[in-house]
Design a protein around this motif. Structure first.
Motif, PDB file in Angstrom:
ATOM      1  N   ALA A 254      -5.340   7.783  10.202  1.00 25.96           N
ATOM      2  CA  ALA A 254      -4.062   7.208   9.754  1.00 25.96           C
ATOM      3  C   ALA A 254      -3.828   7.680   8.327  1.00 25.96           C
ATOM      4  CB  ALA A 254      -4.136   5.689   9.808  1.00 25.96           C
ATOM      5  N   ARG A 255      -2.703   8.326   8.113  1.00 24.14           N
ATOM      6  CA  ARG A 255      -2.441   8.936   6.799  1.00 24.14           C
ATOM      7  C   ARG A 255      -1.165   8.366   6.199  1.00 24.14           C
ATOM      8  NH1 ARG A 255       0.691  13.682   6.041  1.00 24.14           N
ATOM      9  NH2 ARG A 255       0.571  14.191   3.847  1.00 24.14           N
TER      10      ARG A 255
ATOM     11  N   SER B 179      -3.427  -4.744   3.682  1.00 29.57           N
ATOM     12  CA  SER B 179      -4.654  -4.012   3.439  1.00 29.57           C
ATOM     13  C   SER B 179      -4.615  -2.796   4.364  1.00 29.57           C
ATOM     14  CB  SER B 179      -5.883  -4.874   3.719  1.00 29.57           C
ATOM     15  OG  SER B 179      -7.014  -4.172   3.272  1.00 29.57           O
TER      16      SER B 179
ATOM     17  N   ILE C   9       0.843  -1.210   0.000  1.00 28.83           N
ATOM     18  CA  ILE C   9       0.000   0.000   0.000  1.00 28.83           C
ATOM     19  C   ILE C   9       0.874   1.255   0.000  1.00 28.83           C
ATOM     20  CG2 ILE C   9      -2.033  -1.054   1.075  1.00 28.83           C
ATOM     21  CD1 ILE C   9      -1.077   0.166   3.765  1.00 28.83           C
TER      22      ILE C   9
ATOM     23  N   ILE D 147      -0.035   5.435   5.268  1.00 28.56           N
ATOM     24  CA  ILE D 147       0.558   4.289   5.978  1.00 28.56           C
ATOM     25  C   ILE D 147       1.659   3.648   5.122  1.00 28.56           C
ATOM     26  CG2 ILE D 147       0.038   2.047   7.053  1.00 28.56           C
ATOM     27  CD1 ILE D 147      -2.886   2.990   7.310  1.00 28.56           C
TER      28      ILE D 147
ATOM     29  N   TYR E  16     -12.504   4.264   4.765  1.00 27.25           N
ATOM     30  CA  TYR E  16     -11.508   4.840   3.856  1.00 27.25           C
ATOM     31  C   TYR E  16     -11.995   6.237   3.483  1.00 27.25           C
ATOM     32  CZ  TYR E  16      -9.137   0.347   3.018  1.00 27.25           C
ATOM     33  OH  TYR E  16      -8.410  -0.794   3.155  1.00 27.25           O
TER      34      TYR E  16
ATOM     35  N   ALA F 144      -3.261  -1.157  -5.145  1.00 30.58           N
ATOM     36  CA  ALA F 144      -2.593  -1.244  -3.839  1.00 30.58           C
ATOM     37  C   ALA F 144      -3.407  -2.134  -2.912  1.00 30.58           C
ATOM     38  CB  ALA F 144      -2.481   0.144  -3.213  1.00 30.58           C
ATOM     39  N   GLY F 145      -2.713  -2.865  -2.074  1.00 29.37           N
ATOM     40  CA  GLY F 145      -3.390  -3.656  -1.048  1.00 29.37           C
ATOM     41  C   GLY F 145      -4.059  -4.904  -1.598  1.00 29.37           C
TER      42      GLY F 145
ATOM     43  N   GLU G 126      -3.430   9.538   1.383  1.00 27.20           N
ATOM     44  CA  GLU G 126      -4.487   8.545   1.576  1.00 27.20           C
ATOM     45  C   GLU G 126      -4.789   8.389   3.067  1.00 27.20           C
ATOM     46  OE1 GLU G 126      -4.605   5.530  -1.744  1.00 27.20           O
ATOM     47  OE2 GLU G 126      -2.523   5.387  -1.055  1.00 27.20           O
TER      48      GLU G 126
ATOM     49  N   ILE H 163     -11.021  -5.418  -1.779  1.00 19.14           N
ATOM     50  CA  ILE H 163     -11.277  -4.611  -0.586  1.00 19.14           C
ATOM     51  C   ILE H 163     -11.304  -3.163  -1.057  1.00 19.14           C
ATOM     52  CG2 ILE H 163     -10.517  -4.023   1.766  1.00 19.14           C
ATOM     53  CD1 ILE H 163     -11.298  -7.024   1.330  1.00 19.14           C
ATOM     54  N   ALA H 164     -12.539  -2.644  -1.244  1.00 15.61           N
ATOM     55  CA  ALA H 164     -12.759  -1.320  -1.852  1.00 15.61           C
ATOM     56  C   ALA H 164     -12.037  -1.233  -3.189  1.00 15.61           C
ATOM     57  CB  ALA H 164     -12.323  -0.199  -0.905  1.00 15.61           C
TER      58      ALA H 164
ATOM     59  N   LYS I 165       4.265   4.941   4.043  1.00 14.95           N
ATOM     60  CA  LYS I 165       4.932   5.856   3.096  1.00 14.95           C
ATOM     61  C   LYS I 165       5.768   6.897   3.849  1.00 14.95           C
ATOM     62  CE  LYS I 165       0.952   5.616   0.086  1.00 14.95           C
ATOM     63  NZ  LYS I 165       0.124   6.361  -0.841  1.00 14.95           N
TER      64      LYS I 165
HETATM   65  N1  SAM Z   1      -7.467  -2.520  -1.716  1.00 18.17           N
HETATM   66  C1  SAM Z   1      -6.912  -1.512  -0.844  1.00 18.17           C
HETATM   67  C2  SAM Z   1      -6.633  -2.116   0.516  1.00 18.17           C
HETATM   68  O1  SAM Z   1      -6.606  -3.336   0.647  1.00 18.17           O
HETATM   69  O2  SAM Z   1      -6.413  -1.373   1.476  1.00 18.17           O
HETATM   70  C3  SAM Z   1      -7.793  -0.280  -0.773  1.00 18.17           C
HETATM   71  C4  SAM Z   1      -8.038   0.362  -2.109  1.00 18.17           C
HETATM   72  S1  SAM Z   1      -9.060   1.765  -2.036  1.00 18.17           S
HETATM   73  C5  SAM Z   1      -9.394   2.083  -3.715  1.00 18.17           C
HETATM   74  C6  SAM Z   1      -7.939   3.052  -1.712  1.00 18.17           C
HETATM   75  C7  SAM Z   1      -8.156   3.664  -0.324  1.00 18.17           C
HETATM   76  O3  SAM Z   1      -7.515   2.847   0.646  1.00 18.17           O
HETATM   77  C8  SAM Z   1      -7.536   5.032  -0.166  1.00 18.17           C
HETATM   78  O4  SAM Z   1      -8.397   6.058  -0.620  1.00 18.17           O
HETATM   79  C9  SAM Z   1      -7.324   5.099   1.337  1.00 18.17           C
HETATM   80  O5  SAM Z   1      -8.532   5.413   1.985  1.00 18.17           O
HETATM   81  C10 SAM Z   1      -6.935   3.658   1.647  1.00 18.17           C
HETATM   82  N2  SAM Z   1      -5.467   3.496   1.556  1.00 18.17           N
HETATM   83  C11 SAM Z   1      -4.784   2.816   0.630  1.00 18.17           C
HETATM   84  N3  SAM Z   1      -3.458   2.898   0.868  1.00 18.17           N
HETATM   85  C12 SAM Z   1      -3.319   3.655   1.988  1.00 18.17           C
HETATM   86  C13 SAM Z   1      -2.207   4.111   2.746  1.00 18.17           C
HETATM   87  N4  SAM Z   1      -0.962   3.811   2.393  1.00 18.17           N
HETATM   88  N5  SAM Z   1      -2.445   4.865   3.838  1.00 18.17           N
HETATM   89  C14 SAM Z   1      -3.691   5.186   4.201  1.00 18.17           C
HETATM   90  N6  SAM Z   1      -4.776   4.787   3.525  1.00 18.17           N
HETATM   91  C15 SAM Z   1      -4.605   4.031   2.438  1.00 18.17           C
END
Ligand code: SAM
Length: 274
Positions: A185-186, A113, A11, A188, A159, A83-84, A217, A88-89, A190
């Motif tokens: 949490a902002r 995630s 992520i 994460i 999210y 990412a992730g 994010e 999941i969203a 990174k």
């Molecule tokens: N599939 C991803 C997961 O498993 O977390 C989520 C994808 S969703 C489209 C993207 C959202 O996940 C972002 O808008 C944010 O809310 C959250 N997100 C993803 N990466 C993040 C990170 N490194 N730090 C904080 N929030 C994150």
């Protein structure tokens, strides 16, 4: 044997990739990616040269049919998202459902995630939690969803996008009471990773003063109202408050004390009056 692998990717920090994820991505026939250009960086970093196919929200139905056809030809495919964890969203639900309907093996390759990463460092109760994903962007619809979560006892994970974080935290203050604890949490894993914790009132003020940067994010983790104490009884509380206050005010105070929706207390008040 054809297999559809659902593979989690980092992520933020590229080192959060598992050995198994790299090995699966190297050995499948195709990688189905949400955004092939975005995923190219990851593949280059890990020296993965497997051909990529595009799979994203706008063509989920068509591309799911195409990928299932390949799986039926005995090809193996790894699904990844930007990412992730996929699904999941993120897109992938139709593909997994359709592959399962055809009795194709669907295998997870677990990893990051953002929801679980944020929750794991929140210090809030993790025995039970619920994932709410993104709230609706329209004010009325968002407030309606928040109202339905009003009596939620589990920790809630959301999210949010940077341009809506202030609005959302303000709306949460209205729905849950300003004293409810929240973690923001902002970014994460990174470079600008930050974890901010406090009440919703403090969070609104920190956002307004730019003490929490509104870029990047976000995962928002909100305390549930907690289990009701044994002696706690909504009707008894309202009867006591109604001795001193009119129904509307009594419902408001009861909501502030317990976090349970004003509507619930107002209805009790009307019943008590009758
Ligand atoms: N599939 C991803 C997961 O498993 O977390 C989520 C994808 S969703 C489209 C993207 C959202 O996940 C972002 O808008 C944010 O809310 C959250 N997100 C993803 N990466 C993040 C990170 N490194 N730090 C904080 N929030 C994150």
């Amino acid at each position: 044997m054809s297999v559809l692998y659902v593979v989690a990717t980092p992520i933020g920090n590229l080192e959060d990739m598992t050995y198994r994820a790299v090995s699966v991505l190297k050995n499948v026939d195709y990688i189905a990616a949400e955004d092939t250009r975005h995923s190219k960086r990851l593949l280059v970093h890990y020296d993965i040269s497997t051909p990529m196919l595009s799979y994203h929200e706008h063509n989920e139905t068509e591309s799911s049919a195409g990928l299932v056809a390949l799986l039926e030809e005995n090809k193996s495919i790894a699904l990844i998202s930007d990412a992730g964890t996929p699904l999941i969203a993120d897109p992938g639900y139709r593909l997994v459902r359709d592959a399962r309907a055809k009795n194709i093996s669907v295998v997870p390759v677990p990893g990051c995630s953002a929801a679980v990463a944020g929750l794991s460092v929140s210090g809030m109760s993790t025995d039970r939690f619920c994932f709410e994903g993104f709230l609706p962007s329209k004010t009325v619809a968002r407030q309606r969803v928040l109202e339905t979560l009003n009596s939620e006892t589990r920790t809630m994970v959301f999210y949010e996008a940077p341009h809506r974080i202030t609005e959302t935290i303000t709306a949460m203050g209205k729905a849950f009471g300003q004293e409810r604890r929240v973690m923001i949490a902002r970014e994460i894993t990174k470079h600008y990773e930050t974890f901010w914790q406090g009440s919703l009132a403090e969070a609104t003020s920190a956002l307004e003063k730019n003490e929490i940067t509104q870029r990047g994010e976000f995962v928002v983790i909100l305390d549930g109202i907690g289990e009701k104490p044994e002696f706690y009884d909504e009707a008894a509380l309202m009867r006591t408050l109604l001795l001193e206050l009119p129904p509307g005010k009594a419902a408001k105070v009861a909501h502030q004390l317990t976090g349970v929706s004003k509507k619930v207390f107002y209805e009790i008040a009307l019943k008590e009056k009758r």
